[in-house]
Design a protein around this motif. Sequence first.
Motif, mmCIF file in Angstrom:
data_model
loop_
_atom_site.group_PDB
_atom_site.id
_atom_site.type_symbol
_atom_site.label_atom_id
_atom_site.label_comp_id
_atom_site.label_asym_id
_atom_site.label_seq_id
_atom_site.Cartn_x
_atom_site.Cartn_y
_atom_site.Cartn_z
ATOM 1 N N ASN A 10 0.869 -1.167 0.000
ATOM 2 C CA ASN A 10 0.000 0.000 0.000
ATOM 3 C C ASN A 10 0.906 1.218 0.000
ATOM 4 O OD1 ASN A 10 -1.791 2.214 0.775
ATOM 5 N ND2 ASN A 10 -3.281 0.565 1.062
ATOM 6 N N LEU A 11 0.717 2.074 -0.974
ATOM 7 C CA LEU A 11 1.517 3.282 -1.115
ATOM 8 C C LEU A 11 1.458 4.150 0.144
ATOM 9 C CD1 LEU A 11 3.218 5.125 -2.956
ATOM 10 C CD2 LEU A 11 1.067 6.121 -3.756
ATOM 11 N N ALA A 12 0.380 4.068 0.894
ATOM 12 C CA ALA A 12 0.234 4.880 2.112
ATOM 13 C C ALA A 12 1.333 4.580 3.128
ATOM 14 C CB ALA A 12 -1.142 4.660 2.729
ATOM 15 N N ARG A 13 1.995 3.444 2.991
ATOM 16 C CA ARG A 13 3.051 3.083 3.939
ATOM 17 C C ARG A 13 4.319 3.934 3.781
ATOM 18 N NH1 ARG A 13 1.683 -1.128 6.986
ATOM 19 N NH2 ARG A 13 0.166 -2.620 6.201
ATOM 20 N N VAL A 14 4.417 4.746 2.730
ATOM 21 C CA VAL A 14 5.626 5.554 2.537
ATOM 22 C C VAL A 14 5.845 6.552 3.668
ATOM 23 C CG1 VAL A 14 5.639 5.303 0.017
ATOM 24 C CG2 VAL A 14 4.579 7.319 1.053
ATOM 25 N N ILE A 15 4.808 6.875 4.428
ATOM 26 C CA ILE A 15 4.998 7.827 5.532
ATOM 27 C C ILE A 15 5.354 7.128 6.849
ATOM 28 C CG2 ILE A 15 3.496 9.568 4.489
ATOM 29 C CD1 ILE A 15 1.317 8.802 6.500
ATOM 30 N N GLU A 16 5.353 5.804 6.870
ATOM 31 C CA GLU A 16 5.582 5.067 8.113
ATOM 32 C C GLU A 16 7.025 5.081 8.630
ATOM 33 O OE1 GLU A 16 3.909 1.184 7.529
ATOM 34 O OE2 GLU A 16 1.857 1.913 7.777
ATOM 35 N N PRO A 17 8.041 4.932 7.784
ATOM 36 C CA PRO A 17 9.383 4.767 8.345
ATOM 37 C C PRO A 17 10.051 6.045 8.857
ATOM 38 C CG PRO A 17 9.466 4.618 5.951
ATOM 39 C CD PRO A 17 8.025 4.727 6.347
ATOM 40 N N HIS A 18 9.457 7.196 8.666
ATOM 41 C CA HIS A 18 10.092 8.455 9.048
ATOM 42 C C HIS A 18 9.981 8.711 10.545
ATOM 43 C CE1 HIS A 18 10.639 9.571 4.851
ATOM 44 N NE2 HIS A 18 9.422 9.090 4.646
ATOM 45 N N ASP A 19 11.012 9.361 11.090
ATOM 46 C CA ASP A 19 11.053 9.713 12.505
ATOM 47 C C ASP A 19 9.844 10.579 12.866
ATOM 48 O OD1 ASP A 19 12.663 9.912 15.073
ATOM 49 O OD2 ASP A 19 12.346 12.031 14.577
ATOM 50 N N VAL A 20 9.222 10.303 14.013
ATOM 51 C CA VAL A 20 7.992 10.996 14.416
ATOM 52 C C VAL A 20 8.173 12.505 14.554
ATOM 53 C CG1 VAL A 20 6.939 9.002 15.543
ATOM 54 C CG2 VAL A 20 8.361 10.571 16.886
ATOM 55 N N ASP A 21 9.390 12.952 14.878
ATOM 56 C CA ASP A 21 9.630 14.379 15.088
ATOM 57 C C ASP A 21 10.075 15.119 13.831
ATOM 58 O OD1 ASP A 21 8.952 14.250 17.799
ATOM 59 O OD2 ASP A 21 10.971 13.537 18.304
ATOM 60 N N ARG A 22 10.301 14.392 12.764
ATOM 61 C CA ARG A 22 10.740 15.010 11.511
ATOM 62 C C ARG A 22 9.552 15.731 10.854
ATOM 63 N NH1 ARG A 22 13.055 11.806 6.331
ATOM 64 N NH2 ARG A 22 13.492 13.632 5.080
ATOM 65 N N VAL A 159 -2.982 -4.216 -0.394
ATOM 66 C CA VAL A 159 -3.679 -4.615 -1.613
ATOM 67 C C VAL A 159 -2.654 -5.143 -2.616
ATOM 68 C CG1 VAL A 159 -5.589 -2.970 -1.300
ATOM 69 C CG2 VAL A 159 -3.527 -2.246 -2.511
ATOM 70 N N ASP A 160 -3.135 -5.748 -3.687
ATOM 71 C CA ASP A 160 -2.234 -6.149 -4.765
ATOM 72 C C ASP A 160 -1.599 -4.895 -5.354
ATOM 73 O OD1 ASP A 160 -2.789 -8.859 -4.508
ATOM 74 O OD2 ASP A 160 -4.445 -8.774 -5.945
ATOM 75 N N GLY A 161 -0.386 -5.011 -5.837
ATOM 76 C CA GLY A 161 0.323 -3.866 -6.416
ATOM 77 C C GLY A 161 -0.417 -3.228 -7.575
ATOM 78 N N ASP A 162 -1.205 -4.020 -8.289
ATOM 79 C CA ASP A 162 -1.948 -3.491 -9.437
ATOM 80 C C ASP A 162 -3.292 -2.872 -9.051
ATOM 81 O OD1 ASP A 162 0.048 -4.181 -11.223
ATOM 82 O OD2 ASP A 162 -0.768 -6.183 -11.556
ATOM 83 N N HIS A 163 -3.621 -2.881 -7.762
ATOM 84 C CA HIS A 163 -4.866 -2.275 -7.277
ATOM 85 C C HIS A 163 -4.815 -0.772 -7.561
ATOM 86 C CE1 HIS A 163 -8.423 -2.172 -4.675
ATOM 87 N NE2 HIS A 163 -7.931 -1.050 -4.177
ATOM 88 N N ILE A 164 -5.908 -0.209 -8.028
ATOM 89 C CA ILE A 164 -5.950 1.213 -8.352
ATOM 90 C C ILE A 164 -5.886 2.037 -7.069
ATOM 91 C CG2 ILE A 164 -7.290 3.071 -9.445
ATOM 92 C CD1 ILE A 164 -6.132 0.916 -11.362
ATOM 93 N N ALA A 165 -4.929 2.964 -7.032
ATOM 94 C CA ALA A 165 -4.770 3.866 -5.886
ATOM 95 C C ALA A 165 -5.410 5.215 -6.173
ATOM 96 C CB ALA A 165 -3.286 4.069 -5.576
ATOM 97 N N ALA A 166 -5.299 5.673 -7.423
ATOM 98 C CA ALA A 166 -5.788 7.013 -7.756
ATOM 99 C C ALA A 166 -6.320 7.065 -9.175
ATOM 100 C CB ALA A 166 -4.667 8.035 -7.583
ATOM 101 N N MET A 167 -7.278 7.933 -9.362
ATOM 102 C CA MET A 167 -7.781 8.271 -10.691
ATOM 103 C C MET A 167 -7.543 9.764 -10.865
ATOM 104 S SD MET A 167 -11.404 6.185 -10.686
ATOM 105 C CE MET A 167 -11.906 6.743 -12.302
#
Length: 194
Positions: A10-22, A159-167
């Motif tokens: 899920n593309l939304a996971r891109v915000i997970e690994p960043h430090d909470v205070d950044r 979701v599967d990588g081919d699942h539509i995220a945006a239109m």
Amino acid sequence: MGDVGDARMNLARVIEPHDVDRIALISRNHETTYGVLRDQVERLRGGLVAEGVAEGDRVAILCGNNAYFVISYFAVIGLGAVAVPLNPTSPAPEIERELEVITPRVVIVGPSAMANWLQVSTAAADSAYTVVIAEGDVPDGALAFADLLLADPAPVVDVDGDHIAAMIFTSGTAGQPKAAMLSHRNLLANIEQD
């Protein structure tokens, strides 16, 4: 998040690994850390779930380039739903036409879209979707964005990588604008190329 070839993501996971205070973003001269952003996204996901948004549903986002857009976008795609950003400065007839094409479950209306949103025909505005107002006066039947942020957090739905995220609607230079569909894998590959 893993390799772009992974089956579930899920593309939304891109915000997970960043430090909470950044600092994650600056919107309207207000800094938001990744910790705060993740909390707001998780809570908006919960609020959207409470409004019946599920995997594959479409959510129109009529917000300018600000925190409302970022929070909404990550919350929507995090549910496996489809984020459909619409131009907040589009005239009402164009908004109506695009809503008819995408048949959203929810429409999130930001401050820059309110003047045009108020011109959307009653039939279109009273359709089968829920309207969420980002700030200001909330018309009868609509919900306040801030109230959805009070919901219990909801987890990311892989979701599967081919699942539509945006239109995303094309410019329409060769006729009526059409909605291009972008998958989680497409969008993640674009991010990883930078």
